[in-house]
Design a protein around this motif. Structure first.
Motif, PDB file in Angstrom:
ATOM      1  N   LEU A 113      30.511  10.427  16.872  1.00 15.73           N
ATOM      2  CA  LEU A 113      29.407  10.959  16.071  1.00 15.73           C
ATOM      3  C   LEU A 113      28.105  10.944  16.859  1.00 15.73           C
ATOM      4  O   LEU A 113      27.328  11.915  16.808  1.00 15.73           O
ATOM      5  CB  LEU A 113      29.252  10.144  14.785  1.00 15.73           C
ATOM      6  N   TYR A 114      27.870   9.851  17.584  1.00 17.47           N
ATOM      7  CA  TYR A 114      26.630   9.784  18.361  1.00 17.47           C
ATOM      8  C   TYR A 114      26.599  10.883  19.421  1.00 17.47           C
ATOM      9  O   TYR A 114      25.589  11.568  19.605  1.00 17.47           O
ATOM     10  CB  TYR A 114      26.483   8.425  19.035  1.00 17.47           C
ATOM     11  N   LYS A 140      21.732   1.827  21.156  1.00 15.01           N
ATOM     12  CA  LYS A 140      21.849   1.299  22.512  1.00 15.01           C
ATOM     13  C   LYS A 140      22.328   2.397  23.459  1.00 15.01           C
ATOM     14  O   LYS A 140      21.784   2.577  24.551  1.00 15.01           O
ATOM     15  CB  LYS A 140      22.835   0.133  22.528  1.00 15.01           C
ATOM     16  N   TYR A 141      23.343   3.148  23.016  1.00 15.12           N
ATOM     17  CA  TYR A 141      23.834   4.254  23.832  1.00 15.12           C
ATOM     18  C   TYR A 141      22.732   5.286  24.045  1.00 15.12           C
ATOM     19  O   TYR A 141      22.594   5.849  25.129  1.00 15.12           O
ATOM     20  CB  TYR A 141      25.040   4.917  23.160  1.00 15.12           C
ATOM     21  N   GLN A 142      21.957   5.529  22.986  1.00 14.46           N
ATOM     22  CA  GLN A 142      20.870   6.501  23.096  1.00 14.46           C
ATOM     23  C   GLN A 142      19.828   6.031  24.115  1.00 14.46           C
ATOM     24  O   GLN A 142      19.339   6.816  24.927  1.00 14.46           O
ATOM     25  CB  GLN A 142      20.213   6.713  21.734  1.00 14.46           C
ATOM     26  N   GLN A 143      19.512   4.732  24.071  1.00 14.25           N
ATOM     27  CA  GLN A 143      18.542   4.186  25.018  1.00 14.25           C
ATOM     28  C   GLN A 143      19.047   4.319  26.452  1.00 14.25           C
ATOM     29  O   GLN A 143      18.288   4.662  27.370  1.00 14.25           O
ATOM     30  CB  GLN A 143      18.260   2.721  24.685  1.00 14.25           C
ATOM     31  N   ILE A 144      20.350   4.046  26.642  1.00 15.35           N
ATOM     32  CA  ILE A 144      20.926   4.167  27.987  1.00 15.35           C
ATOM     33  C   ILE A 144      20.865   5.619  28.453  1.00 15.35           C
ATOM     34  O   ILE A 144      20.463   5.907  29.590  1.00 15.35           O
ATOM     35  CB  ILE A 144      22.378   3.644  27.993  1.00 15.35           C
ATOM     36  N   ASN A 145      21.235   6.540  27.577  1.00 20.38           N
ATOM     37  CA  ASN A 145      21.218   7.948  27.967  1.00 20.38           C
ATOM     38  C   ASN A 145      19.797   8.473  28.163  1.00 20.38           C
ATOM     39  O   ASN A 145      19.548   9.310  29.033  1.00 20.38           O
ATOM     40  CB  ASN A 145      21.959   8.787  26.921  1.00 20.38           C
ATOM     41  N   GLN A 146      18.860   7.978  27.358  1.00 22.43           N
ATOM     42  CA  GLN A 146      17.467   8.372  27.554  1.00 22.43           C
ATOM     43  C   GLN A 146      16.948   7.863  28.901  1.00 22.43           C
ATOM     44  O   GLN A 146      16.189   8.560  29.592  1.00 22.43           O
ATOM     45  CB  GLN A 146      16.608   7.815  26.408  1.00 22.43           C
ATOM     46  N   ALA A 147      17.352   6.635  29.258  1.00 19.70           N
ATOM     47  CA  ALA A 147      16.939   6.091  30.559  1.00 19.70           C
ATOM     48  C   ALA A 147      17.516   6.929  31.698  1.00 19.70           C
ATOM     49  O   ALA A 147      16.837   7.178  32.705  1.00 19.70           O
ATOM     50  CB  ALA A 147      17.381   4.639  30.679  1.00 19.70           C
ATOM     51  N   PHE A 148      18.768   7.375  31.544  1.00 13.70           N
ATOM     52  CA  PHE A 148      19.353   8.240  32.575  1.00 13.70           C
ATOM     53  C   PHE A 148      18.602   9.565  32.675  1.00 13.70           C
ATOM     54  O   PHE A 148      18.408  10.098  33.773  1.00 13.70           O
ATOM     55  CB  PHE A 148      20.840   8.489  32.292  1.00 13.70           C
ATOM     56  N   GLU A 149      18.184  10.088  31.530  1.00  8.92           N
ATOM     57  CA  GLU A 149      17.429  11.332  31.544  1.00  8.92           C
ATOM     58  C   GLU A 149      16.082  11.121  32.247  1.00  8.92           C
ATOM     59  O   GLU A 149      15.636  11.967  33.033  1.00  8.92           O
ATOM     60  CB  GLU A 149      17.223  11.831  30.118  1.00  8.92           C
ATOM     61  N   GLU A 150      15.456   9.976  31.967  1.00  6.15           N
ATOM     62  CA  GLU A 150      14.198   9.672  32.635  1.00  6.15           C
ATOM     63  C   GLU A 150      14.403   9.522  34.140  1.00  6.15           C
ATOM     64  O   GLU A 150      13.586  10.016  34.948  1.00  6.15           O
ATOM     65  CB  GLU A 150      13.595   8.392  32.049  1.00  6.15           C
ATOM     66  N   LEU A 151      15.483   8.863  34.524  1.00  2.00           N
ATOM     67  CA  LEU A 151      15.793   8.704  35.949  1.00  2.00           C
ATOM     68  C   LEU A 151      16.052  10.054  36.604  1.00  2.00           C
ATOM     69  O   LEU A 151      15.639  10.299  37.742  1.00  2.00           O
ATOM     70  CB  LEU A 151      17.014   7.784  36.131  1.00  2.00           C
TER      71      LEU A 151
END
Length: 780
Positions: A113-114, A140-151
């Motif tokens: 779903l996420y 938590k998954y969203q935060q990880i993926n957002q961090a990857f997008e920022e990177l």
């Protein structure tokens, strides 16, 4: 709008990503036909890290299966017939997959779903989430993926800056060459006549001044570009470190902890695909930034400009090397652990995996992995980077394996399929420590290079502790050591320290998890069962669970010291119960027919107010792996063990005893056990072969056998009882058998079935005689 409706409108790579979420673990057809139901459930209300939430997950699993079955039943027509079969199959498949680990179903659906929500958001450029199913895990998954997008954006930004810097530097070099050409022209004027020199020199001097002024400004600009780029790289590396810490020190450590608890019967640790995708993104981002830093260093060497940039680039290069080294060494993991109770001269398997192997192209020169068994002390020295001189504590056969790259899954792993521990070298034991308390570990190590031998890595990883045995009789004590270690080990501990004592509720969680897994049952240990175990462990008579909540149990109480008045430990008794239930009593335990954890006095008290013929099943206090029948009038039979059930099953033994009428509290015994009875043989005379009749063994208790044979069958019969649970009075002696004497009871007041089986053996002997001697009809 429903998420599923929007997800079906995805295109290209987003659609492919969405489709890859589904498979045998959760078919896409289930998502399609139950989309409204799935999106309407409160998945975020379940805490995946809390084992107590398993019952909520089980309810959701049961509801999901029921919804599938309902959907299947309403299908009509030719196409509906095929769909009905398919949906019914999926219902059975999901029950089989998640029945023992319903929390994993919740984890799977939350991830689906996420991911669908994220893909839809990205496709619609919407900043608000679609649907309200964000919970702690998806956040938590969203935060990880957002961090990857920022990177990704930072890395793209520094790439653009680096190209701009390179372009400006190339133009600077061209202009510098122009200044050198002007200087050469000025020098050549000295050979000209004064009139010509005066005519041409002012223009060249002006031009040189202009170029040099530009070069000065541009040198400062280049230096600023270089410093700005280095600062951006510092920011990127800080975020990379933070992201890597979350993935390696949180997510990967949690996976390893789940793997350890799975060794005690906990839910499966789950796949590594998500973790690998994160680690590969890390590796890709790290490598891109490393290459950028190297290019920046090359530009600096190409055009040295005095300033702090050289030191900054050296620091960045050192930091990025540390980050990628930590990533590579931490992602060399054991995907499938070797058995934690390891018997010598017995084949065993294990699998190690490098989560970033495919992304770093390690498979282009496949590395070899070596397995070695080392002691607890050697493991401690290894983690302290002390020189262990390649010591080992034994010899493992077939302990080398080449890592293989699997194109379809993108995994790089080594499968050790035929290892065998040929010999073991034991350490000097401490105090009362036995050989089954000594812990070893399997060390897996390898070496490989990445980036065309730019970096060479030596990687090592240790298995969970293993206990080495040489005989099957040592298995239960070795299992106790493993269970205690798996349950109570702290992350990051010194190998292989565990607390010497734990709170009783903690131990209850561990043994309940183990019991459910061994017996393969959803029926775990109830609060009443755990109170009984506490009474046994602490020699207590309290029936109040609260009295035990703050009590602690030591390792010695668990499996070193014998229980009072017995020659076995608490664990040995409990393990015997598990083994007996697993091998012979599982269906009866699942049916709720076995109370089991009841002592003799409790059984008597429970039966006292019940009609004669009421009985219950309880585990023997006096014998490891024994179960006894307690019933009104007699109280306890000699315990049955695995040996007894290999001759005749529990259900058949209960069927044999006609004076057993009602399973406590008032269930007719045939209602509970008849489906497990062995079908009776046909008339004995018609089954005679070569003059012999096949004997049939039945259990009897002599005191309760009638004196009157059935004239129709010629065989002894048992007391007849009515179907009513009302109390019935019966005489206690029956002519052909003497009254029951104390000599028929053992020291605990239980019947000795070895004596009571004499009647059965006598019948068996009669039946073995030639038919002619009994009925005078055939030759023997």
């Amino acid at each position: 709008m429903a998420v599923w409706i929007q997800a079906q409108q995805l295109q290209g790579d987003a659609l492919h990503q969405m489709q890859s979420l589904y498979g045998q673990h959760f078919p896409i057809e289930v998502r399609h036909y139950l989309s409204q139901w799935i999106e309407g459930q409160l998945w975020d209300a379940i805490d995946l890290e809390n084992p107590q939430e398993e019952f909520k997950a089980k309810r959701l699993l049961d509801s999901l299966i029921q919804e599938l079955q309902n959907k299947a039943e309403h299908q009509v027509g030719e196409d509906g017939f095929l769909l009905k079969i398919k949906l019914g199959h999926y219902a059975s498949q999901l029950k089989s997959t998640y029945d023992r680990c319903p929390l994993e179903l919740v984890r799977c659906i939350k991830h689906i779903l996420y991911t669908e929500q994220r893909l839809v958001r990205e496709a619609t450029n919407s900043s608000s989430p679609v649907g309200g199913m964000m919970d702690s895990m998806s956040q938590k998954y969203q935060q990880i993926n957002q961090a990857f997008e920022e990177l990704r954006l930072l890395t793209q930004d520094t790439e653009n800056d680096l190209r701009k810097l390179q372009h400006n530097q190339e133009y600077f070099i061209i202009q510098y060459q122009e200044s050198l050409r002007i200087q050469a022209q000025l020098t050549s004027l000295a050979t000209l006549p004064p009139a010509d020199r005066q005519l041409r020199e002012p223009a060249l001097l002006s031009k040189r001044a202009t170029v040099e002024a530009w070069l000065t400004r541009e040198a400062n600009t280049l230096q600023k570009y270089r410093l700005d780029l280095a600062e951006k790289h510092q920011k990127t590396l800080q975020l990379l470190r933070k992201q890597q810490t979350i993935i390696l020190d949180d997510e990967l450590i949690q996976w390893k902890r789940r793997q350890q608890l799975a060794g005690n019967g906990g839910p499966p640790e789950g796949g590594l695909d998500i973790l690998q995708s994160w680690c590969e993104k890390l590796a890709e981002t790290i490598w891109q930034n490393r290459q950028q830093i190297r290019r920046a260093e090359h530009l600096r060497q190409q055009l040295p400009i005095p300033g702090p940039i050289e030191e900054l680039l050296n620091e960045l290069n050192s930091t990025i090397t540390d980050i990628i080294s930590a990533l590579v060494t931490s992602t060399f993991i054991i995907e499938k652990q070797p058995p934690q109770v390891l018997k010598t001269q017995t084949k065993f398997a294990a699998t190690v995996r490098l989560l970033v192997g495919g992304k770093l192209n390690v498979h282009m020169n496949p590395p070899q992995v070596k397995a070695t068994i080392i002691s607890e002390q050697q493991a401690k020295a290894l983690l302290k980077n002390e020189n262990t001189r390649n010591d080992s504590s034994g010899e493992i056969l077939n302990n080398n394996c080449v890592m293989e790259y699997h194109q379809t899954t993108g995994t790089l792993s080594a499968h050790f399929r035929n290892m065998s521990l040929k010999r073991i070298k034991r350490s000097d034991r401490r105090g009362a420590e036995s050989v089954t308390e000594e812990k070893f570990t399997i060390l897996f190590e390898s070496q490989f290079s990445v980036g065309g031998n730019e970096l060479v890595f030596q990687v090592k990883t240790l298995s969970l502790p293993v206990v080495v045995i040489v005989h099957g009789s040592q298995d239960n004590n070795a299992t106790a050591t493993v269970l205690w270690d798996n349950a109570f080990a702290e992350p990051g501990r010194v190998p292989f320290l565990v607390p010497d004592k734990v709170l009783w509720p903690q131990l209850c969680d561990a043994i309940n998890m183990k019991y459910k897994a061994e017996v393969q049952s959803n029926r775990g240990l109830s609060e009443e069962n755990l109170v009984f175990l506490a009474q046994k462990a602490f020699s207590s008579s309290s029936n109040n669970p609260d009295d035990y909540r703050n009590m602690t149990m030591t390792w010695s109480q668990f499996n070193r010291e014998s229980l009072p008045g017995r020659n076995f430990t608490f664990w040995q008794w409990f393990d015997g119960v598990m083994e007996l239930t697993k091998k012979h009593l599982k269906p009866h335990w699942n049916d709720g027919a076995i109370l089991g954890f009841v002592n003799k006095q409790q059984a008597q008290d429970m039966l006292m107010s019940k009609p004669n013929g009421t009985f219950l099943l309880r585990f023997s206090d006096s014998e490891i792996g024994g179960i006894t029948i307690a019933w009104r009038m007699v109280w306890n039979l000699m315990p049955y063990t695995t040996k007894d059930f290999s001759i005749r099953s529990l259900a058949d033994r209960i069927s044999d005893l006609n004076h057993l009428l009602f399973l406590y509290p008032d269930r007719p015994k045939d209602e509970v056990f008849s489906k497990y009875y062995t079908p009776p043989l046909s008339t004995v005379l018609t089954k005679a072969v070569d003059g012999y009749v096949k004997p049939q063994i039945k259990q009897v208790v002599p005191e309760f056998t009638t004196a009157n044979p059935d004239p129709a069958s010629g065989n002894p019969t048992y007391m007849d009882h009515g179907a009513s649970p009302a109390p019935v009075n019966h005489p206690h002696t029956y002519g052909i058998y003497p009254p029951m004497s104390d000599s028929m009871l053992d020291a605990d007041g239980e019947f000795d079935l070895d004596d009571t089986m004499d009647v059965a053996r006598h019948v068996e002997e009669l039946l073995r005689r030639p038919v002619e001697s009994q009925w005078g009809g055939q030759q023997s």
